[in-house]
Write a protein that holds these residues in place. Structure first.
Motif, PDB file in Angstrom:
ATOM      1  N   TRP A   1       0.833  -1.199   0.000  1.00 60.00           N
ATOM      2  CA  TRP A   1       0.000   0.000   0.000  1.00 60.00           C
ATOM      3  C   TRP A   1       0.868   1.251   0.000  1.00 60.00           C
ATOM      4  CZ3 TRP A   1       0.041   3.676   3.900  1.00 60.00           C
ATOM      5  CH2 TRP A   1      -0.858   4.712   3.736  1.00 60.00           C
ATOM      6  N   ALA A   2       1.923   1.254   0.805  1.00 59.27           N
ATOM      7  CA  ALA A   2       2.809   2.416   0.882  1.00 59.27           C
ATOM      8  C   ALA A   2       3.508   2.668  -0.455  1.00 59.27           C
ATOM      9  CB  ALA A   2       3.828   2.233   1.995  1.00 59.27           C
ATOM     10  N   VAL A   3       3.914   1.606  -1.125  1.00 54.72           N
ATOM     11  CA  VAL A   3       4.567   1.767  -2.425  1.00 54.72           C
ATOM     12  C   VAL A   3       3.559   2.259  -3.458  1.00 54.72           C
ATOM     13  CG1 VAL A   3       5.671   0.507  -4.306  1.00 54.72           C
ATOM     14  CG2 VAL A   3       6.380   0.086  -1.953  1.00 54.72           C
ATOM     15  N   LYS A   4       2.369   1.716  -3.418  1.00 57.22           N
ATOM     16  CA  LYS A   4       1.351   2.083  -4.408  1.00 57.22           C
ATOM     17  C   LYS A   4       0.893   3.540  -4.252  1.00 57.22           C
ATOM     18  CE  LYS A   4      -3.095   0.564  -6.204  1.00 57.22           C
ATOM     19  NZ  LYS A   4      -4.182  -0.390  -6.067  1.00 57.22           N
ATOM     20  N   THR A   5       0.852   4.044  -3.031  1.00 51.38           N
ATOM     21  CA  THR A   5       0.395   5.417  -2.804  1.00 51.38           C
ATOM     22  C   THR A   5       1.556   6.409  -2.742  1.00 51.38           C
ATOM     23  OG1 THR A   5       0.385   5.082  -0.414  1.00 51.38           O
ATOM     24  CG2 THR A   5      -1.693   4.696  -1.595  1.00 51.38           C
TER      25      THR A   5
ATOM     26  N   GLN B   1       4.317   6.630  -1.010  1.00 46.52           N
ATOM     27  CA  GLN B   1       4.801   7.068   0.289  1.00 46.52           C
ATOM     28  C   GLN B   1       6.324   7.143   0.341  1.00 46.52           C
ATOM     29  OE1 GLN B   1       2.821   7.992   2.927  1.00 46.52           O
ATOM     30  NE2 GLN B   1       1.145   7.811   1.487  1.00 46.52           N
ATOM     31  N   PHE B   2       7.004   6.473  -0.579  1.00 47.38           N
ATOM     32  CA  PHE B   2       8.459   6.432  -0.565  1.00 47.38           C
ATOM     33  C   PHE B   2       9.078   7.360  -1.599  1.00 47.38           C
ATOM     34  CE2 PHE B   2       7.283   2.188   1.083  1.00 47.38           C
ATOM     35  CZ  PHE B   2       7.814   2.345   2.343  1.00 47.38           C
ATOM     36  N   ASP B   3       8.299   8.202  -2.248  1.00 51.65           N
ATOM     37  CA  ASP B   3       8.852   9.155  -3.205  1.00 51.65           C
ATOM     38  C   ASP B   3       9.516  10.300  -2.465  1.00 51.65           C
ATOM     39  OD1 ASP B   3       7.938   7.646  -5.229  1.00 51.65           O
ATOM     40  OD2 ASP B   3       6.332   8.983  -5.860  1.00 51.65           O
ATOM     41  N   ASP B   4      10.640  10.744  -2.964  1.00 46.53           N
ATOM     42  CA  ASP B   4      11.353  11.901  -2.446  1.00 46.53           C
ATOM     43  C   ASP B   4      11.653  11.786  -0.956  1.00 46.53           C
ATOM     44  OD1 ASP B   4      12.663  14.261  -2.586  1.00 46.53           O
ATOM     45  OD2 ASP B   4      10.879  15.499  -2.656  1.00 46.53           O
TER      46      ASP B   4
END
Length: 70
Positions: free
Chosen positions: A24-28, A30-33
Motif C-alpha cells: 500500500w505504501a509503495v502504491k500510494t 509514500q516512498f517518493d522523495d
C-alpha cells in the motif's frame, strides 16, 4: 506442541499484514522523495516578514521620567 498450531497462523497473518502495508505504501507513493524531508529542517522558512506599523493612539502620560545623572 499444540501452541505451534496457534502461533504459525498468527505469524503468517502478521507477515501478510506487513506485506500488505508495504505494498500500500509503495502504491500510494509514500516512498517518493525521501531526502526532501531530511533537508527541510536545514532550511529556515521562519523568516519574519516585515510587519505593518501599528496604528496606536498614544497619549503622553503626565508622569515625569526619572533620568540618571552621573
Amino acid at each position: 506442541m499444540a501452541i505451534i498450531y496457534i502461533l504459525i497462523p498468527i505469524a503468517i497473518f502478521f507477515v501478510c499484514l506487513a506485506i500488505t502495508v508495504f505494498l500500500w505504501a509503495v502504491k500510494t507513493n509514500q516512498f517518493d522523495d525521501l531526502e526532501r524531508r531530511g533537508y527541510d529542517i536545514l532550511f529556515d522558512d521562519d523568516i519574519e516578514k516585515p510587519q505593518k506599523p501599528l496604528k496606536t493612539t498614544s497619549k503622553k502620560s503626565s508622569r515625569t521620567s526619572i533620568s540618571e545623572h552621573d
